[in-house]
Design a protein around this motif. Structure first.
Motif, mmCIF file in Angstrom:
data_model
loop_
_atom_site.group_PDB
_atom_site.id
_atom_site.type_symbol
_atom_site.label_atom_id
_atom_site.label_comp_id
_atom_site.label_asym_id
_atom_site.label_seq_id
_atom_site.Cartn_x
_atom_site.Cartn_y
_atom_site.Cartn_z
ATOM 1 N N HIS A 53 -6.590 3.977 -1.487
ATOM 2 C CA HIS A 53 -5.890 3.397 -1.215
ATOM 3 C C HIS A 53 -6.175 3.780 -0.048
ATOM 4 O O HIS A 53 -6.055 3.177 1.254
ATOM 5 N N ALA A 54 -6.974 4.743 0.608
ATOM 6 C CA ALA A 54 -7.199 5.201 1.753
ATOM 7 C C ALA A 54 -8.878 4.041 1.728
ATOM 8 O O ALA A 54 -8.562 4.194 2.772
ATOM 9 N N GLU A 55 -9.105 3.592 1.059
ATOM 10 C CA GLU A 55 -10.416 2.889 0.556
ATOM 11 C C GLU A 55 -10.027 1.336 0.953
ATOM 12 O O GLU A 55 -10.454 0.745 2.017
ATOM 13 N N ALA A 56 -8.606 1.280 1.225
ATOM 14 C CA ALA A 56 -8.398 -0.422 0.812
ATOM 15 C C ALA A 56 -7.906 -0.479 3.010
ATOM 16 O O ALA A 56 -8.642 -1.178 3.247
ATOM 17 N N LEU A 57 -7.384 0.612 3.386
ATOM 18 C CA LEU A 57 -6.778 0.389 4.461
ATOM 19 C C LEU A 57 -8.098 1.105 5.845
ATOM 20 O O LEU A 57 -8.130 0.574 6.405
ATOM 21 N N GLU A 58 -8.928 1.641 5.213
ATOM 22 C CA GLU A 58 -10.274 2.058 6.214
ATOM 23 C C GLU A 58 -10.968 0.270 5.616
ATOM 24 O O GLU A 58 -11.481 -0.361 7.205
ATOM 25 N N ASP A 87 -2.238 8.635 -8.276
ATOM 26 C CA ASP A 87 -2.819 9.665 -8.532
ATOM 27 C C ASP A 87 -4.034 9.871 -7.737
ATOM 28 O O ASP A 87 -4.305 8.987 -6.731
ATOM 29 N N ARG A 88 -4.301 10.885 -7.794
ATOM 30 C CA ARG A 88 -5.714 11.296 -6.628
ATOM 31 C C ARG A 88 -6.716 9.926 -7.194
ATOM 32 O O ARG A 88 -7.279 9.806 -5.740
ATOM 33 N N ASP A 89 -7.096 9.332 -8.309
ATOM 34 C CA ASP A 89 -8.202 8.164 -7.730
ATOM 35 C C ASP A 89 -7.462 7.163 -7.412
ATOM 36 O O ASP A 89 -7.556 6.730 -6.506
ATOM 37 N N THR A 144 -10.484 -5.284 -9.131
ATOM 38 C CA THR A 144 -10.915 -4.617 -10.201
ATOM 39 C C THR A 144 -10.254 -2.843 -10.103
ATOM 40 O O THR A 144 -10.166 -2.648 -11.507
ATOM 41 N N THR A 145 -10.097 -2.699 -9.340
ATOM 42 C CA THR A 145 -9.339 -1.199 -9.086
ATOM 43 C C THR A 145 -8.408 -1.415 -8.556
ATOM 44 O O THR A 145 -7.077 -0.454 -9.373
ATOM 45 N N MET A 146 -7.841 -1.243 -7.843
ATOM 46 C CA MET A 146 -6.588 -0.851 -7.395
ATOM 47 C C MET A 146 -5.223 -1.384 -7.498
ATOM 48 O O MET A 146 -4.348 -1.064 -8.399
ATOM 49 N N TYR A 179 0.524 -1.399 0.002
ATOM 50 C CA TYR A 179 0.241 -0.557 0.417
ATOM 51 C C TYR A 179 0.987 1.490 -0.370
ATOM 52 O O TYR A 179 0.800 2.018 -0.347
ATOM 53 N N PRO A 180 1.758 1.382 1.027
ATOM 54 C CA PRO A 180 2.177 2.317 0.802
ATOM 55 C C PRO A 180 3.925 3.032 -0.167
ATOM 56 O O PRO A 180 3.621 3.970 -1.488
#
Length: 217
Positions: A114-119, A107-109, A162-164, A99-100
């Protein structure tokens, strides 16, 4: 990332600097996934394929859990142990390494992903998993909580795949993904992995013990 330098970030990890401890508690052996390089016809490693394969293993374990009855306490205990043995090293390596590195190049997306995955990770570690451990194995409460646990893991895995992972395939070239796969396997055999897993288990156990007491009051 293995022995190679990450020239985009100017960082380099020495292979000799990574510990090689073969004995560790409840850390499952990685089954790395090989893919065929179209240019050379040779099999190469790919961290994204390995992580996805581990997602599939977890899905299969949760399917087995869903099929159990309240009388199957030993099977439920065994399955929960196997789920955690697969999940915890996977999650901790993502948090500490993958993740880091992803966030550094995103980029912003990508940073939003990344923030969603950590949550998702925090929700499972701090709430869902302790709730599962706080329930008696032979109760409908355990069945309900472990079902939610499985659904959250499946949702998180699908979001990653599907995203990260789609983003990561563009951010990391094939050589880097192969080196990350090697680094992941070596990390799972290291004292750092054992320490991370033990710390997560201790935290879950402590939270579960508190919830058992407070919910009886």
């Amino acid at each position: 990332m293995g022995a190679a330098a990450d020239r985009r970030n100017g960082t380099q990890l020495s292979r000799s600097s990574r510990p090689r401890l073969t004995l560790r508690p409840r850390v499952v052996q990685q089954r790395s996934v090989l893919r065929c390089d179209e240019g050379t016809g040779m099999a190469t490693r790919d961290i994204l394929k390995t992580l996805q394969a581990e997602h599939d293993e977890l899905r299969a374990l949760f399917e087995e859990m869903e099929a159990t009855t309240d009388r199957a306490s030993k099977k439920r205990a065994n399955l929960l142990e196997r789920i955690e043995a697969n999940l915890l090293p996977h999650a901790k390596w993502e948090e500490q390494v993958f993740y880091p590195m992803f966030a550094e190049r995103a980029d912003r997306d990508g940073l939003k992903t990344h923030a969603e995955a950590l949550e998702d990770h925090r929700a499972v570690e701090k709430t869902v998993l302790p709730d599962v451990h706080a329930a008696e194995l032979t109760t409908p409460q355990f069945a309900g909580r472990v079902k939610v646990f499985g659904e959250m893991i499946d949702h998180h895995a699908k979001e990653e795949e599907t995203t990260m992972f789609r983003m990561a395939r563009k951010l990391f070239n094939a050589k880097e993904r192969s080196e990350l796969d090697v680094a992941y396997e070596e990390w799972k055999a290291s004292p750092a992995a054992a320490a991370a897993v033990l710390a997560a288990e201790a935290q879950t156990g402590a939270k579960a013990a508190v919830r058992k007491v407070t919910r009886r009051a």
